[in-house]
Design an enzyme around this catalytic site. Structure first.
Site, PDB file in Angstrom:
ATOM      1  N   ILE A   1       0.914  -1.195   0.002  1.00 43.52           N
ATOM      2  CA  ILE A   1      -0.148  -0.131   0.019  1.00 43.52           C
ATOM      3  C   ILE A   1       0.860   1.076   0.099  1.00 43.52           C
ATOM      4  O   ILE A   1       1.746   1.466   1.031  1.00 43.52           O
ATOM      5  CB  ILE A   1      -0.824   0.114   1.181  1.00 43.52           C
ATOM      6  CG1 ILE A   1      -1.815  -1.129   1.275  1.00 43.52           C
ATOM      7  CG2 ILE A   1      -1.659   1.259   1.289  1.00 43.52           C
ATOM      8  CD1 ILE A   1      -2.758  -1.242   2.534  1.00 43.52           C
ATOM      9  N   ASP A   2       0.829   2.012  -0.935  1.00 43.26           N
ATOM     10  CA  ASP A   2       1.532   3.417  -1.223  1.00 43.26           C
ATOM     11  C   ASP A   2       0.618   4.345   0.228  1.00 43.26           C
ATOM     12  O   ASP A   2      -0.532   4.311   0.038  1.00 43.26           O
ATOM     13  CB  ASP A   2       1.127   3.947  -2.556  1.00 43.26           C
ATOM     14  CG  ASP A   2       2.140   5.366  -2.628  1.00 43.26           C
ATOM     15  OD1 ASP A   2       3.051   5.108  -2.344  1.00 43.26           O
ATOM     16  OD2 ASP A   2       1.403   6.444  -2.828  1.00 43.26           O
ATOM     17  N   LYS A   3       1.264   4.792   0.957  1.00 43.05           N
ATOM     18  CA  LYS A   3       0.833   5.448   2.128  1.00 43.05           C
ATOM     19  C   LYS A   3       0.008   6.663   1.759  1.00 43.05           C
ATOM     20  O   LYS A   3      -1.033   6.711   2.238  1.00 43.05           O
ATOM     21  CB  LYS A   3       1.961   6.003   2.888  1.00 43.05           C
ATOM     22  CG  LYS A   3       1.553   6.763   4.266  1.00 43.05           C
ATOM     23  CD  LYS A   3       2.923   7.170   5.050  1.00 43.05           C
ATOM     24  CE  LYS A   3       3.500   8.495   4.553  1.00 43.05           C
ATOM     25  NZ  LYS A   3       2.502   9.607   4.442  1.00 43.05           N
TER      26      LYS A   3
END
Length: 817
Positions: free
Chosen positions: A316-318
């Site tokens: 997951i890209d923050k």
């Protein structure tokens, strides 16, 4: 360069001239009235999609292995003058074609609807203000802002900025081309670096290449499920083909007419071909895609749903996914001689509203309504942030003087301002305290005219985690999916956010590149044993996905920017989050329309539900094929007679296909763990059930043969065999649709109705007959119904539940290993 200039000369000159007319005001853009007039004149900025004529698409439904088998039956029926067989075969062929065509039409309509929702948005200057609108609304003369990650929405002439452009989608050349003021950008190209403003010179069918580039992947790659089913069907064809060969040899030895044997042989072969699969799978995927679209997930590749069922790791890209992606100013630390307003003023001047960059917007929102001086400043040049410079710089004219405004990384800006290393280290030490709370520090500096750069102060920005992120991560873990956070933030910031969300071990991305001392190997758990990485660059995201895949994982990846595109395309489940760039959407297999992670849960559950329906079809197909082929061949070898006619077998195929299509709507219980397509243990369950039903059916045939003198009944034997195979099949669908005891869940309404209709029609044939299928005594039909129901839903179902639990245990161990 000569080639590039040649390209520029090919732009339609009338369009360029129109773009330079007074109505194309670079400062204010077109007025709404003028834009509407041009839109009516030139049409929307899109190219009508060319579609194959519906008649040709319908005729294609009569071409293929399944269709050929039925057509051959019909041809033989004509040769043998069997009108009833011919009518039923043609009806079966027509119904399958019509159902498949209807569902294809609905699927095409669904894809078209999704494509409309995925239209590219562009930043346009109209009536003196910047706004975001669909690319299809662009007209010649519009002023458009583009930057890294954008698709060029139409043919444009660059007015300002320096851009690196990828035209590979149009020319096939992967080399990036530089475009500056006066050059032409072609619709469909991709901006790789830089940003700039251009004036639209041609739209839609009037563009140089005649059409806009496809922005959403519309190709349908070969799916894992198709490979699995193809492998199962190949084995079934081998088994049935062997039995048919034995039948033909025995028929020849006994001197039976070949034309009497061929129809049965062909129908047996057809029973191994997945006639209903295309419709069943199309319906299931279409329903799943449409349901997901209502829940906020747009599927651009069918493989997205399928792979979501087997996904066991989600990267997951923050920013924007786990966090709000709404940076807000939390703290300002001015340097001696400057005030907080000075810091905010300089930082806002070093920002560009047209870019919609979160950092820029945070400063612009902070000064909105507070500083009138902002309205009198004129931006002379603007250099956006890049990984190479690690800062943003603008030169502005304010109150008759020129000022250079800079914001960016503390060390980079500090060194540019001439600060000593000791001073920078002291400031970094102060910043670390705030960074440990998850805040991002930026240094702000300015220079008057040609004077030296001065550090004005520090600004701390905070991107708060979404309120539901922690709960949703826990839910993903409950579904057996490991979550790994990827962020470009510094390690202290990443650890602070990770700790808030329940993510434990966060390490710097260089750990990916470390090797075991004395070897060329990297630690096996470098991607397994951590919950996230900080200081991540685009190539690192791609590397994480690759390393996880090499370890045997099915990987999902979320992203929103052009730098995420390689990882999104590499991952089995590429997910473009809400507000993603056009490049990210094009690389992904699913697009989220709601903010946050909630839609990913729906995607996973939908994928696992479709997996369960397909698995039910496979188990039922294997067991039914063994039952039907084995019953006909063994009975023929023992009695010397075909116990069922070609008409009866064709009716069985037709009626059971009707029910199998309804399986696509069945209620299912998605697994709490990632699925696997290594379904050999479950196929063996189907084989055991198939042989068990075969023994039970042959026992019933032996009883009826002697008790009711079926052989002397003039067609009653064929009806008896037809009802036996039909009711065994219908009750087995009720049984195998549920992995536990059959009563653990209710079938869907449509599936239940389909089963009841089939059963009633089967009883009608038993009571009244049909062509050579002669009526049976009502008590005999009721006996067959009761016998098959008690056995399949009684001891057979108990055995099925036991064998399935054991098989799923093996599969569970495989997933855990």
């Amino acid at each position: 360069m000569a080639h590039e200039k040649e390209e520029q000369r090919t732009v339609p000159q009338d369009a360029v001239t129109e773009a330079r007319t007074p109505s194309s005001d670079y400062v204010k853009g077109l007025s709404s009235a003028e834009a509407k007039k041009r839109l009516e004149r030139d049409g929307p900025n899109e190219v009508p999609e060319k579609k194959q004529h519906y008649v040709l698409r319908f005729l294609k439904k009569f071409w293929g292995l399944s269709a050929w088998m039925i057509e051959l039956i019909a041809l033989l029926s004509i040769v043998l003058h069997k009108t009833t067989d011919l009518v039923v075969a043609l009806l079966l062929l027509l119904v399958n074609a019509v159902l498949s065509f209807i569902q294809e039409q609905r699927s095409s309509a669904a894809v078209a609807a999704l494509r409309r929702q995925l239209n590219v948005s562009v930043r346009v200057l109209r009536g003196g203000g910047w706004s975001t609108m669909p690319a299809r609304a662009l007209v010649s003369g519009d002023v458009v802002r583009v930057r890294a990650g954008d698709f060029v929405p139409a043919d444009m002439q660059v007015v300002d900025g320096v851009l690196r452009v990828d035209q590979s989608a149009l020319t096939g050349e992967s080399r990036e081309i530089e475009r500056t003021a006066g050059d032409t950008l072609y619709g469909g190209a991709t901006i790789r670096r830089g940003e700039g403003t251009g004036i639209v010179v041609a739209t839609g069918v009037h563009t140089y290449f005649g059409r806009t580039t496809e922005l959403v992947a519309s190709a349908h790659p070969k799916l894992h499920v198709e490979e699995v089913i193809a492998r199962v069907v190949r084995w079934l064809l081998i088994i049935v083909g062997t039995l048919v060969a034995v039948t033909l040899v025995v028929s020849y030895v006994k001197g039976l007419p070949l034309l009497d044997t061929l129809p049965i042989a062909l129908v047996l072969l057809m029973s191994a071909v997945p006639v209903a699969l295309p419709v069943m799978f199309t319906v299931s995927m279409a329903l799943g895609s449409m349901e997901l679209s209502r829940q906020g997930v747009l599927i651009t590749q069918l493989s997205g749903i399928e792979d979501a069922a087997t996904m066991d790791v989600l990267c997951i890209d923050k920013t924007g996914t786990l966090t709000m992606n709404q940076l807000s100013l939390k703290l300002v630390q001015p340097q001696p001689g400057f005030s907080e307003d000075d810091v905010l003023h300089v930082a806002a001047l070093a920002s560009n509203e047209a870019n919609a960059d979160p950092i820029d917007l945070a400063f612009l929102h902070a000064v909105a309504g507070r500083m009138q001086a902002m309205t009198s400043a004129t931006t002379l040049s603007f250099q956006p942030f890049s990984a190479a410079t690690r800062r943003t710089e603008a030169v502005v004219a304010l109150n008759g003087r020129t000022m250079r405004c800079v914001k960016g990384a503390l060390r980079t800006v500090g060194e540019s301002a001439g600060l000593q290393d000791e001073v920078i280290q002291q400031l970094e030490s102060q910043a670390k305290t705030e960074a440990a709370k998850g805040e991002r520090v930026l240094a702000v500096a300015k220079a008057e005219c040609e004077g030296p750069l001065q550090l004005v102060g520090l600004a701390y920005l905070y991107d708060a985690p979404r309120p539901d992120s922690g709960r949703l991560i826990a839910e993903l873990r409950h579904l057996g999916i490991k979550v790994k956070m990827l962020t470009g933030d510094a390690l202290p910031v990443a650890r602070a956010i990770g700790g808030t969300l329940g993510l434990g071990t966060i390490v710097r991305v260089p750990e990916l590149h470390n090797k075991v001392p004395g070897t060329e190997e990297r630690p096996a758990d470098v991607t397994e044993g951590v919950d996230g990485y900080a200081e991540v660059f685009p190539e690192d995201k791609f590397l994480v996905v690759k390393r996880l895949q090499e370890s045997g994982h099915v990987v999902g990846m979320t992203g929103d920017g052009v730098n995420d595109a390689p990882a999104l395309r590499q991952a089995e489940v590429g997910i473009a989050v809400s507000g993603a760039s056009d490049v990210a959407k094009g690389a992904a297999s699913a697009v989220l329309t709601h903010e946050g992670l909630v839609d990913i849960i729906d995607l996973v559950r939908s994928g696992r539900a479709i997996y369960q329906r397909v698995l039910t079809w496979i188990v039922n197909k294997v067991s039914r094929t063994i039952l039907k082929a084995g019953f006909v061949v063994v009975a023929f070898l023992v009695t010397g007679q075909f116990v069922i006619s070609a008409l009866g077998m064709v009716l069985l195929v037709f009626m059971t296909d009707f029910v199998k299509i309804a399986l696509s709507t069945d209620r299912v219980r998605p697994s709490q763990k990632p699925e696997t397509w290594n379904i050999v243990p479950l196929v063996w369950v189907a084989v055991v059930l198939g042989f068990l039903m075969l023994v039970e059916a042959l026992a019933l045939l032996a009883y009826g043969w002697h008790r009711f003198a079926l052989v002397a009944g003039g067609g009653r034997l064929q009806t008896f065999a037809f009802q036996t195979l039909l009711f065994f099949g219908l009750f087995s669908i009720i049984s195998v649709r549920e992995r536990r005891a059959f009563w653990a869940s209710r079938p869907s309404l449509l599936l239940m109705v389909a089963i009841i209709v089939d059963a009633l029609f089967g009883m009608f044939i038993g009571f009244h007959g049909l062509a050579e299928l002669r009526p049976l005594p009502p008590t005999l039909s009721m006996l067959i119904l009761a016998y098959t129901g008690v056995l399949v839903l009684g001891p057979n179902d108990v055995l099925k539940a036991s064998l399935t639990a054991r098989a799923e245990g093996k599969l569970g161990n495989e997933r855990s290993s």
